[in-house]
Design an enzyme around this catalytic site. Structure first.
Site, mmCIF file in Angstrom:
data_model
loop_
_atom_site.group_PDB
_atom_site.id
_atom_site.type_symbol
_atom_site.label_atom_id
_atom_site.label_comp_id
_atom_site.label_asym_id
_atom_site.label_seq_id
_atom_site.Cartn_x
_atom_site.Cartn_y
_atom_site.Cartn_z
ATOM 1 N N TRP A 1 -9.513 7.611 6.007
ATOM 2 C CA TRP A 1 -8.889 6.356 5.542
ATOM 3 C C TRP A 1 -7.727 6.639 4.603
ATOM 4 O O TRP A 1 -7.598 6.025 3.552
ATOM 5 C CB TRP A 1 -9.913 5.432 4.847
ATOM 6 C CG TRP A 1 -11.141 5.184 5.651
ATOM 7 C CD1 TRP A 1 -12.403 5.601 5.366
ATOM 8 C CD2 TRP A 1 -11.224 4.477 6.893
ATOM 9 N NE1 TRP A 1 -13.271 5.207 6.345
ATOM 10 C CE2 TRP A 1 -12.575 4.507 7.298
ATOM 11 C CE3 TRP A 1 -10.290 3.824 7.718
ATOM 12 C CZ2 TRP A 1 -13.016 3.916 8.475
ATOM 13 C CZ3 TRP A 1 -10.731 3.232 8.876
ATOM 14 C CH2 TRP A 1 -12.079 3.278 9.250
ATOM 15 N N GLY B 1 -8.644 8.154 -12.554
ATOM 16 C CA GLY B 1 -7.456 7.752 -13.315
ATOM 17 C C GLY B 1 -6.354 7.256 -12.387
ATOM 18 O O GLY B 1 -5.646 6.292 -12.691
ATOM 19 N N GLU C 1 -14.058 10.432 1.897
ATOM 20 C CA GLU C 1 -14.483 11.274 3.019
ATOM 21 C C GLU C 1 -15.296 10.422 3.990
ATOM 22 O O GLU C 1 -15.767 9.340 3.628
ATOM 23 C CB GLU C 1 -15.313 12.449 2.495
ATOM 24 C CG GLU C 1 -14.502 13.331 1.557
ATOM 25 C CD GLU C 1 -15.251 14.567 1.106
ATOM 26 O OE1 GLU C 1 -16.459 14.686 1.436
ATOM 27 O OE2 GLU C 1 -14.620 15.408 0.443
ATOM 28 N N SER D 1 0.831 -1.207 0.000
ATOM 29 C CA SER D 1 0.000 0.000 0.000
ATOM 30 C C SER D 1 0.865 1.257 0.000
ATOM 31 O O SER D 1 0.575 2.210 -0.727
ATOM 32 C CB SER D 1 -0.900 0.040 1.234
ATOM 33 O OG SER D 1 -1.844 -0.994 1.179
ATOM 34 N N GLU E 1 -10.116 1.066 -2.619
ATOM 35 C CA GLU E 1 -9.887 1.283 -4.060
ATOM 36 C C GLU E 1 -10.996 0.652 -4.890
ATOM 37 O O GLU E 1 -10.743 0.029 -5.923
ATOM 38 C CB GLU E 1 -8.535 0.706 -4.480
ATOM 39 C CG GLU E 1 -7.407 1.173 -3.592
ATOM 40 C CD GLU E 1 -6.623 2.301 -4.199
ATOM 41 O OE1 GLU E 1 -6.951 2.708 -5.318
ATOM 42 O OE2 GLU E 1 -5.691 2.789 -3.544
#
Lengths: 259, 392
Positions: B166, B242, B137, B95, B368
């Site tokens: 996060w 993107g 958020e 990560s 993600e």
């Protein structure tokens, strides 16, 4: 200052070596190949000498089949400037002396001021090529070095070599052959940029004839390889302590002949 | 356990170039020597070894696909293999590299001004500076288009107000790529430096997952930044999406690494653990689990390899990334759970890496783009019908 580093491709340390159907060779199927770890110390030291002096060239050399090119690519990725691959079927089963003679021929062509190698390759553990190379060249040699300092005009090198309980310090005139012991340095990782940059560096292919090696006569030949015998299982002597001790002593004396 | 020797049931190794193999091996060796010996203690303490940033930079993993700025200029398959090997160590390690490369360096490279690129890319590449990415958020996760964070033009700059949650590496980042809406309702990207008045961070504690990773909240309260800190070359949701597409690509590869770690460990454990007088690997139910794992890992490996080849060819579609992210994280999580089961009680202690991977992958499943969101992205793609309810 020009430095030649002799490296060897060996099976990964995690490999379970098996003897092939030809009892004089190991089964190479499925083996992961690596640069012999002591040779990595030699590469690292050569690069440090060049960096410290601010100029120079580090040339990696190996003897071996096509796959040995990977070892040279690793050396180039770490930072060596170019490489020489002595790749000739005539040298396929070279013993240490033949290897030393071939390397000596490379040294004569390249004329470096220093040759570095690992103290031994971790496959056959012979530990002979460095000293034999020095002998063929008529150069001084220090094996198992833990530290080195080259004087400003590259005329001599002071080395500390590992001996029982301490260091033996020598001043040696250059050119010379030095073999690296663990502890000489901490080898760098090849960086990803280094790996990409290595593609652009030269790996010169050399045959025995290019080195003027007309007749290759090994001094040693392998008769057979044998696997280590399986360790016999342990034995537990039952009964009360007094009898068990008696039996243990008898067994050590008569069966194991240890006392 | 013996040294990790890779997991390759289908000779996929042979589909890689020499460079790709060497790069993978270099990162594998690095993880083995520098990271695995310390990960358990960081996982226990709930800390990330930030001292590794410059070392990762020296190795060359940050922005590894970028050209120039001190970056290695690798292809996307090599980049994927790096992510795989880092996550074989820990999802937190991958990560950190994913965020720095895909979510910070990528937007600066793709959307930034020349000044922004020259200033930030070289120091982010070396790991001298750390970046973070603020999109999510507290009230807007899967639906970032509804974000509340605002950037208002004021004099010679912008004033930011809002909260991001996060955020990996939020509290240690030197620069945050923050997405906010301007008065025209459009989303833009802004670079906010640490120490800017009105910008504060708070770490999130009590995590049972991604413990060896820093997760923070970013708060902006009348935070004034110069005009020059706006990313000039992107407008709208396609900016952050993107970036996410880059990061999701890395996750799809990384998950394979996590699965490989669990499979390799569970296989060795099953071969060594004796019950009823024989190794548990001899039992049919255990074999079934191991076979499921290696089959799914092999499929996942082929999925990401082709994904990488498509990306290198320039013909990759984001929906294809969604499929690989969705599938590979799911099978990695299932592999970790099965591995945990095979290890029995040993599977719950951190002497073995399994429970750590298993808990981490719960996060990877969610972040993600959740598993479900990716399913809906693919669903929309193949049916032509949008299940998100947008525009209905």
């Amino acid at each position: 200052m020009k430095i030649l580093v002799a490296v060897k491709q060996v099976p990964d340390t995690a490999t379970q070596v098996k003897i092939s159907s030809d009892p004089k060779a190991i089964d190479t199927a499925g083996i992961t190949w690596i640069v012999s770890p002591y040779d990595e110390f030699a590469i690292e030291e050569a690069l440090r000498i060049k960096e410290k002096r601010g100029q120079g060239e580090v040339v990696a050399v190996t003897l071996g089949p096509d796959r040995a090119k990977e070892t040279l690519r690793s050396a180039l990725a770490m930072g060596c400037d170019r490489a020489i691959h002595v790749n000739d079927p005539a040298l396929a089963n070279a013993d240490t002396m033949t290897t030393a003679r071939a390397l000596a021929a490379v040294v004569k062509q390249e004329a470096p001021q220093l040759v570095l190698c690992g103290r031994q390759a971790i496959d056959d553990d012979a530990g002979a090529v460095g000293a034999q190379l020095a002998e063929v060249l008529g150069w001084p040699c220090a094996s198992w070095i833990m530290e080195e300092t080259i004087d400003a005009d590259a005329k001599t090198v002071r080395v500390g070599r590992q001996v029982e309980g301490g260091l033996e310090v020598f001043d040696i005139p250059l050119p010379a052959v030095l073999s690296a012991q663990k502890g000489l340095n901490e080898p760098r990782y090849p960086t990803l940029k280094g790996i990409m940059g290595a593609k652009k560096k030269e790996i010169k292919d050399v045959k025995a004839s290019d080195l003027g090696l007309s007749s290759i006569t090994p001094e040693l030949s392998i008769t057979a390889l044998e696997a280590l015998p399986a360790r016999p299982p342990g034995r537990i002597i039952p009964g009360d302590v007094k009898d068990a001790v008696k039996e243990l002593v008898r067994s050590l004396r008569e069966d194991a002949k240890a006392i | 356990m013996e040294k990790f020797r890779g997991v390759d049931y289908y000779g996929i190794e042979g589909l890689l170039s020499d460079d790709e193999r060497m790069i993978r091996d270099a990162v594998r060796d690095w993880v083995e020597a520098e990271f695995l010996p310390i990960v358990a203690e960081h996982h226990r303490a709930g800390t990330f070894p930030v001292q590794l940033f410059p070392k990762l930079g020296e190795l060359g993993v940050f922005g590894a696909t970028l050209k120039g700025y001190g970056c290695a200029g690798l292809n996307n398959v090599a980049y994927g293999l790096i992510m795989q090997e880092l996550e074989r160590g820990d999802s937190g390690l991958r990560s950190a590299a994913s965020v720095q490369s895909g979510l910070v360096m990528h937007p600066i490279y793709a959307y930034g001004s020349e000044e922004q690129k020259d200033r930030w890319l070289p120091v982010l590449a070396t790991g001298e500076k750390i970046g973070c990415f603020g999109l999510t958020e507290p009230d807007h996760g899967s639906d970032p288009g509804s974000m509340k964070t605002r950037a208002r033009r004021s004099g010679d700059g912008y004033v930011l107000n809002g909260t991001k949650l996060w955020i990996t590496n939020g509290s240690v980042a030197d620069v945050a790529v923050v997405w906010a809406k301007e008065d025209d309702g459009e989303i833009y990207g802004f670079l906010v430096e640490r120490g800017t008045p009105g910008f504060s961070t708070l770490d999130i504690h009590g995590k049972f997952s991604m413990r060896a990773s820093i997760t923070s909240e970013l708060a902006f309260q009348d935070c004034r930044i110069p005009l020059a800190n706006k990313l000039p070359n992107v407008k709208g949701l396609r900016g952050p999406l993107g970036c996410l597409n880059q990061a999701r690509y890395g996750i799809a590869w990384g998950a394979v690494g996590g699965a490989m770690a669990c499979y390799d460990w569970a296989l060795q454990y099953a071969q060594q653990r004796i019950q009823f007088g024989k190794p548990i690997a001899a039992f049919q139910l255990v074999q079934q689990k191991l076979v499921w794992m290696i089959t799914e890992i092999t499929k996942a490996q082929l999925l990401v390899l082709q994904l990488g080849r498509l990306k290198d060819a320039g013909s990759l579609r984001p929906q294809q990334v969604s499929m690989a992210k969705m599938n590979n994280v799911q099978i990695a999580l299932d592999t970790a759970r099965l591995a945990r089961d095979i290890l029995g009680a040993a599977g719950i202690v951190d002497e073995h890496p399994i429970i750590r991977h298993m808990l981490n992958l719960e996060t990877v499943n969610t972040y993600e783009g959740t598993h479900d969101i990716h399913a809906l992205i693919i669903g929309r793609d193949i049916t032509g019908v949008d299940a998100f309810g947008i525009g209905s």
